[in-house]
Design a protein around this motif. Structure first.
Motif, PDB file in Angstrom:
ATOM      1  N   ASP A  41      60.759  -8.079  34.830  1.00 17.09           N
ATOM      2  CA  ASP A  41      61.163  -7.252  36.027  1.00 17.09           C
ATOM      3  C   ASP A  41      61.099  -5.796  35.322  1.00 17.09           C
ATOM      4  N   ALA A  42      61.763  -5.555  34.246  1.00 17.33           N
ATOM      5  CA  ALA A  42      61.872  -4.214  33.586  1.00 17.33           C
ATOM      6  C   ALA A  42      60.243  -3.713  33.220  1.00 17.33           C
ATOM      7  N   HIS A  43      59.437  -4.453  32.801  1.00 14.38           N
ATOM      8  CA  HIS A  43      58.177  -4.163  32.314  1.00 14.38           C
ATOM      9  C   HIS A  43      57.354  -3.821  33.665  1.00 14.38           C
ATOM     10  N   ARG A  44      57.687  -4.366  34.728  1.00 10.94           N
ATOM     11  CA  ARG A  44      56.940  -3.882  35.997  1.00 10.94           C
ATOM     12  C   ARG A  44      57.334  -2.510  36.306  1.00 10.94           C
ATOM     13  N   ARG A  45      58.359  -2.221  35.944  1.00  8.32           N
ATOM     14  CA  ARG A  45      58.896  -0.989  36.100  1.00  8.32           C
ATOM     15  C   ARG A  45      58.463   0.153  35.025  1.00  8.32           C
ATOM     16  N   ARG A  46      57.704  -0.397  34.246  1.00  5.10           N
ATOM     17  CA  ARG A  46      57.416   0.542  32.817  1.00  5.10           C
ATOM     18  C   ARG A  46      58.594   1.071  31.889  1.00  5.10           C
ATOM     19  N   LEU A  47      59.522  -0.001  32.133  1.00  7.88           N
ATOM     20  CA  LEU A  47      60.788   0.163  31.173  1.00  7.88           C
ATOM     21  C   LEU A  47      60.698  -0.705  29.969  1.00  7.88           C
ATOM     22  N   ASP A  48      60.694  -0.178  28.860  1.00  3.70           N
ATOM     23  CA  ASP A  48      61.025  -1.045  27.481  1.00  3.70           C
ATOM     24  C   ASP A  48      62.327  -1.991  27.495  1.00  3.70           C
ATOM     25  N   VAL A  49      62.134  -3.009  26.758  1.00  2.00           N
ATOM     26  CA  VAL A  49      63.496  -3.860  26.709  1.00  2.00           C
ATOM     27  C   VAL A  49      63.675  -4.052  25.219  1.00  2.00           C
ATOM     28  N   HIS A  50      64.870  -3.538  24.803  1.00  2.00           N
ATOM     29  CA  HIS A  50      65.336  -3.838  23.384  1.00  2.00           C
ATOM     30  C   HIS A  50      66.684  -4.645  23.506  1.00  2.00           C
ATOM     31  N   VAL A  51      66.746  -5.518  22.778  1.00  2.00           N
ATOM     32  CA  VAL A  51      67.705  -6.221  22.872  1.00  2.00           C
ATOM     33  C   VAL A  51      68.795  -6.340  21.690  1.00  2.00           C
ATOM     34  N   TRP A  52      70.091  -6.646  21.917  1.00  2.00           N
ATOM     35  CA  TRP A  52      71.249  -6.520  20.988  1.00  2.00           C
ATOM     36  C   TRP A  52      72.062  -7.680  21.107  1.00  2.00           C
ATOM     37  N   THR A  53      72.794  -8.227  20.104  1.00  2.00           N
ATOM     38  CA  THR A  53      72.514  -7.761  18.604  1.00  2.00           C
ATOM     39  C   THR A  53      71.909  -8.994  17.873  1.00  2.00           C
ATOM     40  N   ILE A  54      71.077  -9.171  17.070  1.00  2.00           N
ATOM     41  CA  ILE A  54      70.567 -10.353  16.350  1.00  2.00           C
ATOM     42  C   ILE A  54      71.185 -10.150  15.047  1.00  2.00           C
ATOM     43  N   ARG A  55      72.289 -11.262  14.896  1.00  2.00           N
ATOM     44  CA  ARG A  55      73.153 -11.579  13.855  1.00  2.00           C
ATOM     45  C   ARG A  55      72.778 -12.681  13.090  1.00  2.00           C
ATOM     46  N   ASN A  56      72.956 -12.581  11.724  1.00  2.00           N
ATOM     47  CA  ASN A  56      72.671 -13.980  11.051  1.00  2.00           C
ATOM     48  C   ASN A  56      73.570 -15.113  11.146  1.00  2.00           C
ATOM     49  N   GLU A  57      74.986 -14.699  11.351  1.00  2.00           N
ATOM     50  CA  GLU A  57      75.789 -15.632  11.338  1.00  2.00           C
ATOM     51  C   GLU A  57      76.082 -16.784  12.216  1.00  2.00           C
ATOM     52  N   ASN A  58      76.206 -18.029  11.976  1.00  2.00           N
ATOM     53  CA  ASN A  58      76.331 -19.144  13.056  1.00  2.00           C
ATOM     54  C   ASN A  58      77.275 -18.605  13.867  1.00  2.00           C
ATOM     55  N   SER A  59      78.408 -18.097  13.859  1.00  2.00           N
ATOM     56  CA  SER A  59      79.292 -17.751  14.971  1.00  2.00           C
ATOM     57  C   SER A  59      78.777 -16.756  15.739  1.00  2.00           C
ATOM     58  N   GLN A  60      77.919 -15.928  15.355  1.00  2.00           N
ATOM     59  CA  GLN A  60      77.073 -14.858  16.149  1.00  2.00           C
ATOM     60  C   GLN A  60      75.659 -15.324  16.792  1.00  2.00           C
ATOM     61  N   LEU A  61      75.549 -16.700  16.580  1.00  2.00           N
ATOM     62  CA  LEU A  61      74.155 -17.194  17.272  1.00  2.00           C
ATOM     63  C   LEU A  61      74.748 -18.235  18.503  1.00  2.00           C
ATOM     64  N   PRO A  62      73.571 -18.587  19.438  1.00  2.00           N
ATOM     65  CA  PRO A  62      73.525 -19.419  20.217  1.00  2.00           C
ATOM     66  C   PRO A  62      73.906 -20.555  19.345  1.00  2.00           C
ATOM     67  N   ALA A  63      74.765 -21.668  20.114  1.00  2.00           N
ATOM     68  CA  ALA A  63      74.987 -22.964  19.313  1.00  2.00           C
ATOM     69  C   ALA A  63      73.527 -23.794  19.025  1.00  2.00           C
ATOM     70  N   ASP A  64      72.622 -23.656  19.675  1.00  2.00           N
ATOM     71  CA  ASP A  64      71.288 -24.433  19.231  1.00  2.00           C
ATOM     72  C   ASP A  64      70.659 -23.782  18.228  1.00  2.00           C
ATOM     73  N   TYR A  65      70.992 -22.660  17.604  1.00  2.00           N
ATOM     74  CA  TYR A  65      70.407 -21.906  16.449  1.00  2.00           C
ATOM     75  C   TYR A  65      71.297 -22.159  15.229  1.00  2.00           C
ATOM     76  N   ARG A  66      72.502 -22.602  15.445  1.00  2.00           N
ATOM     77  CA  ARG A  66      73.341 -22.734  14.317  1.00  2.00           C
ATOM     78  C   ARG A  66      73.013 -24.065  13.048  1.00  2.00           C
ATOM     79  N   LEU A  67      73.237 -23.801  11.915  1.00  2.00           N
ATOM     80  CA  LEU A  67      72.825 -24.645  11.309  1.00  2.00           C
ATOM     81  C   LEU A  67      73.912 -24.681   9.895  1.00  2.00           C
ATOM     82  N   GLY A  68      73.905 -26.240   9.431  1.00  2.00           N
ATOM     83  CA  GLY A  68      74.908 -26.549   8.843  1.00  2.00           C
ATOM     84  C   GLY A  68      76.051 -27.436   9.126  1.00  2.00           C
ATOM     85  N   ASN A  69      76.814 -27.837   8.445  1.00  2.00           N
ATOM     86  CA  ASN A  69      78.116 -28.676   8.883  1.00  2.00           C
ATOM     87  C   ASN A  69      79.095 -27.919   9.352  1.00  2.00           C
ATOM     88  N   PRO A  70      79.460 -28.180  10.680  1.00  2.00           N
ATOM     89  CA  PRO A  70      80.486 -27.462  11.363  1.00  2.00           C
ATOM     90  C   PRO A  70      82.020 -27.747  10.737  1.00  2.00           C
TER      91      PRO A  70
END
Length: 363
Positions: free
Chosen positions: A291-320
């Motif tokens: 939708d944004a690209h149709r309006r010629r708007l760039d899309v930048h996302v935030w924030t990409i963080r390393n830690e499990n607690s900062q990631l979606p649950a299906d991208y967490r690794l290790g022993n909870p």
């Protein structure tokens, strides 16, 4: 070079104490001109996964790790100099609370309609702020960063621009609480443009969660402007004006059409692109990028963080069950790869080396 070897070469030089110059010799930072359509890697507050945020230490590390842009959040001093801090209340990011000479500066201010108690940049001259030292904002999450507590000053925006120019990377400043700073006679936009113009900066984006200041800037600069959009709530300038519109209205086709009238892109919470359910697991992507690209708007996302607690649950690794699980590194590269496959134009990364590895692999 394989992705694993690329990431190792970047991290080994930076985290083992190598200088910026040495690491840049191995892996030069990418630029917008070289990326050939790949997403921009934006050093979020520098390389805040590895150094206390908004310090020259953090920005230098981000440049060494291959960031295209470094991001300073900007607030004002009492003598109207822009400095890089995530918030104008600085007790969490400096040693001000331990400085007896400034004990009487502790106060309560209402910022964006919310009372906050602490120490505020607008109550200090630049000379006074320069006597303080930065510290890690989230030491429980990033205990290794506390090794750098007490080493760095609060940098001015001018110092960040000078650093970026020396290394050929861009700057991506955010004006923090512009309505509030306007109300106390310390408008952010004029000194921002003065520094950018004085150094003839052409490689920059200017971002804000509010709208009125971006509209004002549109008539005063040709630099690209980015409308920031959270996962909920509303721009404070709309709230202050009595509007009932929210960020949800902003991401509709009509809202994006309006944004395109004054901005060049949107900077959005990742949940606007890939929502998550109550358990934190990802759901089907939205149509916002298209939708944004149709309006010629760039899309930048935030924030990409390393830690499990900062990631979606299906991208967490290790022993909870492990006490270290919340701060352990998850599948951050897999998460960023998924977002890149959805067509984003840039990502704010706490660890720019991770972002650079993903971008390099995809090109």
């Amino acid at each position: 070079m394989t992705m694993r070897r690329l990431l190792a070469s970047v991290l080994s030089g930076v985290l083992a104490g190598g200088t910026v110059a040495v690491v840049l010799t191995q892996t030069p930072p990418a630029t917008a001109e070289r990326r050939a359509g790949a997403p921009l890697v934006i050093g979020h507050r520098g390389a805040s996964a590895h150094r206390p945020e908004h310090t020259l230490l953090s920005y230098e590390a981000a440049i060494a790790m291959g960031a295209d842009y470094i991001e300073p959040d900007l607030v004002s001093t009492k003598d109207h100099v822009l400095v890089a801090r995530h918030e104008n209340e600085i007790s969490g990011t400096t040693d001000v609370a331990a400085r007896p000479e400034f004990a009487d500066r502790r106060t309560t201010r209402t910022v964006d309609g919310r009372p906050i108690t602490g120490w505020f940049t607008e109550d200090f001259t630049l000379a006074e702020l320069k006597t303080l030292r930065a510290k890690e904002r989230v030491p429980d999450l990033r205990p290794d960063n506390t090794a750098f507590d007490g080493l760095a000053e609060i940098p001015t925006f001018e110092e960040v621009v000078q650093l970026a120019r020396r290394h050929g990377v861009g700057v991506y400043p955010e004006t923090k609480h512009p309505t509030y700073f306007d109300s106390i006679g310390l408008s952010l936009e004029e000194p921002l443009l003065e520094v950018l113009n004085r150094y003839r900066v052409r490689k920059a984006y200017i971002q804000s969660f509010e709208t009125a200041n971006l509209r004002e800037l549109r008539g005063r600069t040709r630099l690209p402007l980015i409308q920031l959009i959270t996962s909920g709530g509303a721009p404070y300038d709309w709230i202050a004006a009595g509007s009932t519109r929210t960020y949800d209205d902003m991401v509709t086709p009509q809202g994006l059409r309006e944004v395109a009238g004054y901005a060049n892109g949107i900077g959005v919470d990742t949940r606007r692109i890939v929502p998550v359910d109550a358990s934190g697991r990802t759901l089907e992507p939205t149509t916002l990028v298209a939708d944004a690209h149709r309006r010629r708007l760039d899309v930048h996302v935030w924030t990409i963080r390393n830690e499990n607690s900062q990631l979606p649950a299906d991208y967490r690794l290790g022993n909870p069950a492990s006490p270290a699980f919340p701060r352990a590194t998850g599948d951050v590269m897999g998460w960023l790869t998924r977002l890149a496959e959805l067509g984003i134009d840039g990502a704010f990364c706490d660890d720019p080396a991770m972002g650079r590895a993903v971008v390099t692999r995809s090109t």
